[in-house]
Design a protein around this motif. Structure first.
Motif, PDB file in Angstrom:
ATOM      1  N   SER A 132       0.877  -1.383  -0.150  1.00 15.70           N
ATOM      2  CA  SER A 132       0.022  -0.087  -0.071  1.00 15.70           C
ATOM      3  C   SER A 132       0.813   1.335   0.184  1.00 15.70           C
ATOM      4  O   SER A 132       0.414   2.481   0.472  1.00 15.70           O
TER       5      SER A 132
ATOM      6  N   TYR B 118       3.948   8.022   0.978  1.00 17.82           N
ATOM      7  CA  TYR B 118       2.815   8.039   1.371  1.00 17.82           C
ATOM      8  C   TYR B 118       2.395   6.487   1.556  1.00 17.82           C
ATOM      9  O   TYR B 118       2.967   5.615   1.043  1.00 17.82           O
TER      10      TYR B 118
ATOM     11  N   THR C  17      -1.599   4.290   1.624  1.00 18.09           N
ATOM     12  CA  THR C  17      -2.822   4.411   1.455  1.00 18.09           C
ATOM     13  C   THR C  17      -3.683   4.056   2.621  1.00 18.09           C
ATOM     14  O   THR C  17      -4.885   4.422   2.779  1.00 18.09           O
TER      15      THR C  17
ATOM     16  N   PRO D 297      -2.319   8.377   4.208  1.00 15.33           N
ATOM     17  CA  PRO D 297      -2.872   8.793   2.731  1.00 15.33           C
ATOM     18  C   PRO D 297      -2.530  10.255   2.355  1.00 15.33           C
ATOM     19  O   PRO D 297      -2.561  10.839   3.528  1.00 15.33           O
TER      20      PRO D 297
ATOM     21  N   ALA E 190      -6.598  11.358  -3.240  1.00 19.01           N
ATOM     22  CA  ALA E 190      -6.050   9.995  -3.533  1.00 19.01           C
ATOM     23  C   ALA E 190      -5.238  10.235  -5.091  1.00 19.01           C
ATOM     24  O   ALA E 190      -5.786  10.923  -5.787  1.00 19.01           O
TER      25      ALA E 190
END
Ligand code: AMP
Length: 209
Positions: free
Chosen positions: A120, A131, A133, A137, A141
């Protein structure tokens, strides 16, 4: 004071090093970041580094040590937070010859958690900011908070390269904790599976900074 942050990929070393540098004014020195900047510059050295890094191989010790020597010479007064260095016995011996290591902060996470986190993990294609997610985050996005550029997965975060890097960590890097213990450094073990804020509290409490 010089501090080494040691831990497997995605243990949160980079995040903790960044925060620790902001808190203490010490210099955050990440060999991975230094190499990625060299790759971005498009130099001959950058092209060689990219081949190593994309496949999850370690960069040769002499190259890594030379970059480190410069950082140490430029930051003797300020003190350094080493992130991603040393990774081999040769690098540890080199560092021990050129400066003193006061503390080693070992950030402990299992391989399962490391693999899960890496899947992620994204970086900004322009400035390289990291980063996650799940745990960290971006505000929007797929876009960097700093410059709005798109977020991408690093080639060395792909599954085959990750397996190679975790194997290297256990075989070559983890044993360096006892190497520096033998040299008189304080060894601080931190549970890296906690949330970022709690890890940071444990790190700063142990270092008294
Ligand atoms: P990192 O961002 O610390 O995970 O580093 C990314 C990649 O840079 C690694 O997978 C290696 O190919 C290379 N690298 C970074 N630091 C070192 C080091 N101390 N020794 C050898 N290779 C390194």
């Amino acid at each position: 004071m010089n501090i080494i942050l040691i831990g497997p990929q995605a243990s949160g070393k980079g995040t903790q090093a960044e925060r620790l540098a902001a808190r203490t004014g010490m210099k955050h020195f990440s060999t991975g970041e230094a190499f990625r900047a060299e790759v971005m510059s498009g130099s001959e050295l950058g092209k060689r580094l990219k081949r190593c890094m994309d496949s999850g191989e370690l960069v040769p010790d002499n190259v890594v040590n030379e970059v480190t020597r410069k950082a140490v010479e430029q930051n003797r007064e300020r003190g350094l937070i080493f992130d991603g260095y040393p990774r081999t016995k040769e690098q540890a011996e080199f560092l021990d010859r050129i400066t003193r290591v006061d503390a080693v902060v070992a950030i402990e996470v299992s391989d399962e958690v490391a693999v899960q986190r890496i899947s992620s993990r994204y970086v900004c294609s322009k400035c390289g900011k990291g980063y996650n997610t799940v745990t960290l985050p971006p505000k929007q996005a797929g876009k960097c908070d700093e410059d709005g550029a798109s977020l991408v997965q690093r080639d060395d975060d792909k599954p085959e390269a990750v397996r190679k890097r975790l194997a290297d960590y256990h075989a070559k890097t983890a044993p360096l904790i006892s190497f520096f213990e033998g040299k008189g450094a304080r060894i601080i073990r931190i549970d890296g599976e906690q949330p970022i804020e709690e890890v940071f509290e444990d790190v700063t409490a142990a270092l008294r900074v």
